[in-house]
Design a protein around this motif. Structure first.
Motif, PDB file in Angstrom:
ATOM      1  N   VAL A 122       9.742  20.719  -7.260  1.00  0.00           N
ATOM      2  CA  VAL A 122       8.796  20.556  -5.893  1.00  0.00           C
ATOM      3  C   VAL A 122       9.324  21.305  -5.015  1.00  0.00           C
ATOM      4  N   ASP A 123       8.700  22.011  -4.204  1.00  0.00           N
ATOM      5  CA  ASP A 123       8.767  22.965  -3.053  1.00  0.00           C
ATOM      6  C   ASP A 123       9.515  22.038  -1.967  1.00  0.00           C
ATOM      7  N   ARG A 124      10.720  22.286  -1.739  1.00  0.00           N
ATOM      8  CA  ARG A 124      11.256  21.401  -0.732  1.00  0.00           C
ATOM      9  C   ARG A 124      11.275  22.168   0.782  1.00  0.00           C
ATOM     10  N   ALA A 125      10.662  23.121   0.889  1.00  0.00           N
ATOM     11  CA  ALA A 125      10.426  23.711   2.179  1.00  0.00           C
ATOM     12  C   ALA A 125       9.345  22.670   3.058  1.00  0.00           C
ATOM     13  N   ALA A 126      10.049  22.590   4.199  1.00  0.00           N
ATOM     14  CA  ALA A 126       9.445  21.338   5.123  1.00  0.00           C
ATOM     15  C   ALA A 126       9.404  20.165   4.809  1.00  0.00           C
ATOM     16  N   LYS A 127      10.401  19.792   4.043  1.00  0.00           N
ATOM     17  CA  LYS A 127      10.417  18.243   3.334  1.00  0.00           C
ATOM     18  C   LYS A 127      11.608  17.866   4.091  1.00  0.00           C
ATOM     19  N   TRP A 128      11.555  16.541   4.697  1.00  0.00           N
ATOM     20  CA  TRP A 128      12.454  15.997   5.485  1.00  0.00           C
ATOM     21  C   TRP A 128      12.709  14.457   4.953  1.00  0.00           C
ATOM     22  N   ALA A 129      13.958  14.215   4.807  1.00  0.00           N
ATOM     23  CA  ALA A 129      14.227  12.770   4.283  1.00  0.00           C
ATOM     24  C   ALA A 129      14.349  11.886   5.528  1.00  0.00           C
ATOM     25  N   ALA A 130      13.285  10.831   5.413  1.00  0.00           N
ATOM     26  CA  ALA A 130      13.387   9.940   6.776  1.00  0.00           C
ATOM     27  C   ALA A 130      14.594   8.948   6.747  1.00  0.00           C
ATOM     28  N   GLN A 131      14.947   8.529   7.879  1.00  0.00           N
ATOM     29  CA  GLN A 131      16.083   7.667   8.205  1.00  0.00           C
ATOM     30  C   GLN A 131      15.279   6.734   9.198  1.00  0.00           C
ATOM     31  N   THR A 132      16.470   5.832   9.710  1.00  0.00           N
ATOM     32  CA  THR A 132      15.938   5.267  10.964  1.00  0.00           C
ATOM     33  C   THR A 132      17.075   5.103  11.952  1.00  0.00           C
ATOM     34  N   PRO A 133      16.790   4.728  13.042  1.00  0.00           N
ATOM     35  CA  PRO A 133      15.617   4.179  13.700  1.00  0.00           C
ATOM     36  C   PRO A 133      14.557   5.151  13.728  1.00  0.00           C
ATOM     37  N   GLN A 134      13.348   4.135  13.757  1.00  0.00           N
ATOM     38  CA  GLN A 134      12.246   4.827  13.963  1.00  0.00           C
ATOM     39  C   GLN A 134      11.588   4.150  15.149  1.00  0.00           C
ATOM     40  N   MET A 135      11.257   5.012  16.178  1.00  0.00           N
ATOM     41  CA  MET A 135      10.700   4.539  17.551  1.00  0.00           C
ATOM     42  C   MET A 135       9.124   4.780  17.715  1.00  0.00           C
ATOM     43  N   PHE A 136       8.620   3.609  18.149  1.00  0.00           N
ATOM     44  CA  PHE A 136       7.315   3.509  18.374  1.00  0.00           C
ATOM     45  C   PHE A 136       6.838   2.573  19.383  1.00  0.00           C
ATOM     46  N   ARG A 137       5.693   2.919  20.169  1.00  0.00           N
ATOM     47  CA  ARG A 137       5.402   1.667  21.073  1.00  0.00           C
ATOM     48  C   ARG A 137       4.669   0.533  20.149  1.00  0.00           C
ATOM     49  N   LEU A 138       5.336  -0.649  20.686  1.00  0.00           N
ATOM     50  CA  LEU A 138       4.903  -1.825  20.335  1.00  0.00           C
ATOM     51  C   LEU A 138       3.210  -2.013  19.772  1.00  0.00           C
ATOM     52  N   GLY A 139       2.447  -1.447  21.053  1.00  0.00           N
ATOM     53  CA  GLY A 139       1.127  -1.464  21.046  1.00  0.00           C
ATOM     54  C   GLY A 139       0.489  -0.523  19.979  1.00  0.00           C
ATOM     55  N   LEU A 140       1.227   0.482  19.561  1.00  0.00           N
ATOM     56  CA  LEU A 140       0.784   1.346  18.366  1.00  0.00           C
ATOM     57  C   LEU A 140       1.076   1.018  17.157  1.00  0.00           C
ATOM     58  N   LEU A 141       2.354   0.493  16.981  1.00  0.00           N
ATOM     59  CA  LEU A 141       3.022   0.188  15.649  1.00  0.00           C
ATOM     60  C   LEU A 141       2.382  -1.157  15.231  1.00  0.00           C
ATOM     61  N   ARG A 142       2.131  -2.114  15.828  1.00  0.00           N
ATOM     62  CA  ARG A 142       1.811  -3.387  15.437  1.00  0.00           C
ATOM     63  C   ARG A 142       0.349  -3.444  14.695  1.00  0.00           C
ATOM     64  N   PRO A 143      -0.566  -2.670  15.383  1.00  0.00           N
ATOM     65  CA  PRO A 143      -2.050  -2.299  14.960  1.00  0.00           C
ATOM     66  C   PRO A 143      -1.986  -1.517  13.676  1.00  0.00           C
ATOM     67  N   ALA A 144      -1.040  -0.630  13.597  1.00  0.00           N
ATOM     68  CA  ALA A 144      -0.926   0.354  12.539  1.00  0.00           C
ATOM     69  C   ALA A 144      -0.628  -0.326  11.196  1.00  0.00           C
ATOM     70  N   LEU A 145       0.738  -1.279  11.368  1.00  0.00           N
ATOM     71  CA  LEU A 145       1.118  -1.884  10.135  1.00  0.00           C
ATOM     72  C   LEU A 145       0.136  -3.080   9.769  1.00  0.00           C
ATOM     73  N   MET A 146      -0.426  -3.626  10.796  1.00  0.00           N
ATOM     74  CA  MET A 146      -1.630  -4.624  10.511  1.00  0.00           C
ATOM     75  C   MET A 146      -2.744  -3.975   9.596  1.00  0.00           C
ATOM     76  N   ALA A 147      -3.085  -2.799  10.008  1.00  0.00           N
ATOM     77  CA  ALA A 147      -4.253  -2.190   9.287  1.00  0.00           C
ATOM     78  C   ALA A 147      -3.832  -1.905   7.968  1.00  0.00           C
ATOM     79  N   ALA A 148      -2.755  -1.522   7.636  1.00  0.00           N
ATOM     80  CA  ALA A 148      -2.078  -1.126   6.316  1.00  0.00           C
ATOM     81  C   ALA A 148      -2.052  -2.283   5.311  1.00  0.00           C
ATOM     82  N   LEU A 149      -1.404  -3.507   6.089  1.00  0.00           N
ATOM     83  CA  LEU A 149      -1.392  -4.432   5.293  1.00  0.00           C
ATOM     84  C   LEU A 149      -2.777  -5.330   5.037  1.00  0.00           C
ATOM     85  N   ALA A 150      -3.676  -4.937   5.689  1.00  0.00           N
ATOM     86  CA  ALA A 150      -5.114  -5.378   5.228  1.00  0.00           C
ATOM     87  C   ALA A 150      -5.750  -4.766   4.090  1.00  0.00           C
TER      88      ALA A 150
END
Length: 253
Positions: free
Chosen positions: A171-199
């Motif tokens: 697999v081409d590794r160019a522009a590939k990043w390994a995600a870590q944490t913390p991951q920082m988002f606004r509460l008002g964006l993250l909560r509906p994003a996760l709820m939409a995914a879980l639905a």
């Protein structure tokens, strides 16, 4: 979804959320990996100490399983003005985070506030890495996460005739990043994003971190360079490595 939070009447706060409801089966340490001792303390105790050293974090919420009876034993004295605990963990990481976000709202957090979700098992976290993430993301429209460019050659696997793993492709590794944490988002964006995914069960299977839920809404989280030592303790050998690193790394806030 709108990302407009413009107002001169408030200063967004920053909260940390640590999902800590897993059982850690892959770790092979005979119980939840977050409570396995490393360098004389439970894994999660190291994690929470690093977050507590970040002055800009208003409070850290730990999300536990409703049946958890060990946390207070391993992290005595954590609860207080900046240390919160809620036994509202769900069946998946995403559910635990959503329930934790609801708890933050109940405790006074607002939609425009930032939430940094961090893995309990990334116990070598350093406060300066968290500060770096905040510095980069606090004025960003979307938010972001610590991550590292992938240095290794990547192989896609297939199953051989005897059930063994074999290379299917490089697999081409160019522009590939390994995600870590913390991951920082606004509460008002993250909560509906996760709820939409879980639905949507099909989509929920693809949401392996908070950033992937944000991406599913069409946003592009910021990639902030992390550090190799900020790895997630997952396999048995990771605990010995963490022990060695803690014995040689000066823990300077």
């Amino acid at each position: 979804m709108s990302l407009t939070y413009a107002s001169h009447d408030f200063q967004p706060r920053c909260f940390a959320l640590v999902p800590c409801a897993g059982v850690g089966e892959r770790a092979g340490v005979g119980g939840p990996k977050q409570y396995h001792p490393v360098a004389g303390r439970a894994v999660v105790a190291h994690t929470l100490a690093a977050l507590a050293a970040v002055a800009r974090i208003e409070a850290t919420l730990v999300v536990l399983s409703p049946t958890d009876t060990q946390f207070e034993q391993w992290v005595p004295g954590f609860e207080g003005a900046r240390g919160w605990v809620a036994r509202v963990g769900g069946a998946s990481r995403a559910e635990s985070v959503v329930n934790g976000l609801q708890e933050l709202l109940a405790r006074g957090a607002q939609p425009h506030d930032w939430v940094m979700v961090h893995d309990a098992a990334r116990c070598l976290l350093r406060p300066q890495w968290v500060d770096r993430l905040i510095d980069v993301c606090e004025d960003d429209e979307v938010g972001g996460l610590l991550a590292l460019p992938v240095p290794d050659t990547l192989k896609a696997a297939c199953v051989g005739t005897q059930g063994e793993a074999r290379v299917d492709a490089t697999v081409d590794r160019a522009a590939k990043w390994a995600a870590q944490t913390p991951q920082m988002f606004r509460l008002g964006l993250l909560r509906p994003a996760l709820m939409a995914a879980l639905a949507d069960p099909d989509q929920a299977a693809l949401i392996t971190d908070e950033a992937s839920a944000i991406e599913a809404l069409g946003h592009q989280p910021r990639l902030v360079p992390g550090d190799f030592e900020n790895f997630k303790l997952t396999w048995p050998g990771d605990f010995a490595l963490a022990e060695r690193l803690m014995s040689t790394i000066a823990q300077v806030p």
